[in-house]
Design an enzyme around this catalytic site. Structure first.
Site, PDB file in Angstrom:
ATOM      1  N   LYS A 197     -11.834  22.459  -5.704  1.00  0.00           N
ATOM      2  CA  LYS A 197     -10.445  22.572  -6.158  1.00  0.00           C
ATOM      3  C   LYS A 197      -9.906  23.900  -5.664  1.00  0.00           C
ATOM      4  CE  LYS A 197      -9.062  23.691 -10.395  1.00  0.00           C
ATOM      5  NZ  LYS A 197      -8.675  23.599 -11.830  1.00  0.00           N
ATOM      6  N   ARG A 210      -8.995  17.857 -17.861  1.00  0.00           N
ATOM      7  CA  ARG A 210     -10.430  18.163 -17.830  1.00  0.00           C
ATOM      8  C   ARG A 210     -10.756  19.355 -18.717  1.00  0.00           C
ATOM      9  NH1 ARG A 210     -11.118  23.618 -16.154  1.00  0.00           N
ATOM     10  NH2 ARG A 210     -11.319  23.852 -13.900  1.00  0.00           N
ATOM     11  N   SER A 270      -4.251  33.369 -22.296  1.00  0.00           N
ATOM     12  CA  SER A 270      -4.601  34.114 -21.079  1.00  0.00           C
ATOM     13  C   SER A 270      -4.803  35.589 -21.400  1.00  0.00           C
ATOM     14  CB  SER A 270      -3.512  33.942 -20.015  1.00  0.00           C
ATOM     15  OG  SER A 270      -2.245  34.347 -20.517  1.00  0.00           O
ATOM     16  N   LYS A 307     -10.723  38.981 -18.717  1.00  0.00           N
ATOM     17  CA  LYS A 307     -10.089  38.235 -19.798  1.00  0.00           C
ATOM     18  C   LYS A 307     -10.993  38.234 -21.031  1.00  0.00           C
ATOM     19  CE  LYS A 307      -7.007  34.820 -17.625  1.00  0.00           C
ATOM     20  NZ  LYS A 307      -6.742  33.363 -17.520  1.00  0.00           N
TER      21      LYS A 307
END
Length: 321
Positions: free
Chosen positions: A67, A111, A199, A226
């Protein structure tokens, strides 16, 4: 080569199909039949965008590919399109020829929601009644819809940096016929299951926000730096993940590893629970935490499923490539 445009994904892929594809690929990963390639994720120095590649090979499902995409934070405000943009490319593992190109935006949301939903199925208490959400953005709605199918929840509670976005969660709760309540972070202690999908680069959810017996699905941390939950919470929990290598490098566990609160060998792939080689939750008081970093094999699994559906329904565009 087949092309399945983004516009057709919604009519092809269901939450049930996404769940099935992700559960199977997690099991294949844990049994050694599938593996992910190293992730490439970079700030490109343009539009504040993060761009990268996730790929892998599933020997059991004969799925090979990657991807390509990332996060463009100015898209919604400037262009009226979603900030996450991606495309999945599949290749024939026998020949290396390009097999399919699939729109990856909706698939990514499906997903990601399927992954947390799989963790809830296998790790949350059977009697879980209250689900809490940390985050109320675009992907939070997908997360909540999928999660509500895994237990007989009676109430949804939620918190978000921007309270004006909480109606997103209330909308999904209403669809399911459930009450919704906006809470302070301390109020999340009422929840039996908590999903964090932000995020953030600073810990939001703290250990004292979580009651014994809670299952937490941390779904927002997929980049170095993160962080959604404080490291002390990982120290109190039994930690599961999609892939350990990503969990300790770009996932929620990266900070606990750095501070030596957690070791890599303390983290278990959720696929081991699916396969029955790990017991999963062992008590009603145990806090379980799923570090959902988002692996390339998830994307390939749902993309392969949607290509099969598109071909069967005559919606796939075939090109000589």
């Amino acid at each position: 080569m087949f092309i399945v445009p983004e516009r057709d994904i919604a009519d092809l892929m269901t939450r049930e199909a996404a769940f099935d594809a992700v559960e199977k690929v997690f099991a294949a990963m844990a049994s050694g039949d599938a593996y992910n390639f190293p992730v490439v994720r970079e700030a490109i120095g343009h539009e504040d965008a993060l761009y990268g590649f996730k790929g892998g090979f599933d020997r059991a499902g004969l799925t090979l590919g990657l991807k390509a995409g990332g996060y463009w934070p100015n898209n919604l405000e400037k262009r009226g399109i979603i900030n996450h943009q991606s495309t999945v490319f599949l290749f024939d593992p026998d020949t290396g020829k390009a097999k399919a190109m699939v729109g990856g935006n909706l698939l990514t949301a499906l997903r990601t929601a399927a992954a947390s939903s799989v963790s809830i199925k296998h790790l949350a208490r059977k009697d879980a009644k209250v689900i809490g959400m940390v985050g109320a953005g675009h992907q939070a709605k997908f997360q909540l819809r999928a999660a509500l199918e895994q237990r007989d929840f009676e109430k949804v509670i939620g918190w978000n940096f921007h309270p004006e976005m909480l109606p997103n969660l209330e909308e999904v709760a209403s669809e399911a016929g459930l009450p919704f309540e906006a809470v302070a972070l301390e109020g999340l202690a009422e929840a039996d299951v908590i999903i964090s999908i932000t995020s953030s680069f600073d810990a939001i959810l703290h250990a004292d926000h979580v009651a014994p017996g809670t299952h937490i699905a941390c779904m927002g941390t997929d980049t170095k730096g993160k962080q959604e939950v404080e490291t002390a919470l990982l120290g109190k929990a039994t930690v599961f993940t999609d892939e350990v290598a990503q969990s300790i490098s770009i996932g929620e566990a990266q900070h606990a590893i750095e501070s030596q609160i957690l070791r890599a060998e303390d983290i278990t792939q959720v696929g081991a629970v699916i396969n029955g080689t790990h017991p999963g939750r062992i008590s009603d008081d145990e806090i379980t935490l799923f570090d959902g970093t988002g692996v390339g094999l998830q994307d390939l699994a749902v993309a392969a499923a949607v290509v099969d559906l598109a071909v069967a329904k005559g919606l796939a565009i075939e090109v000589d490539f």
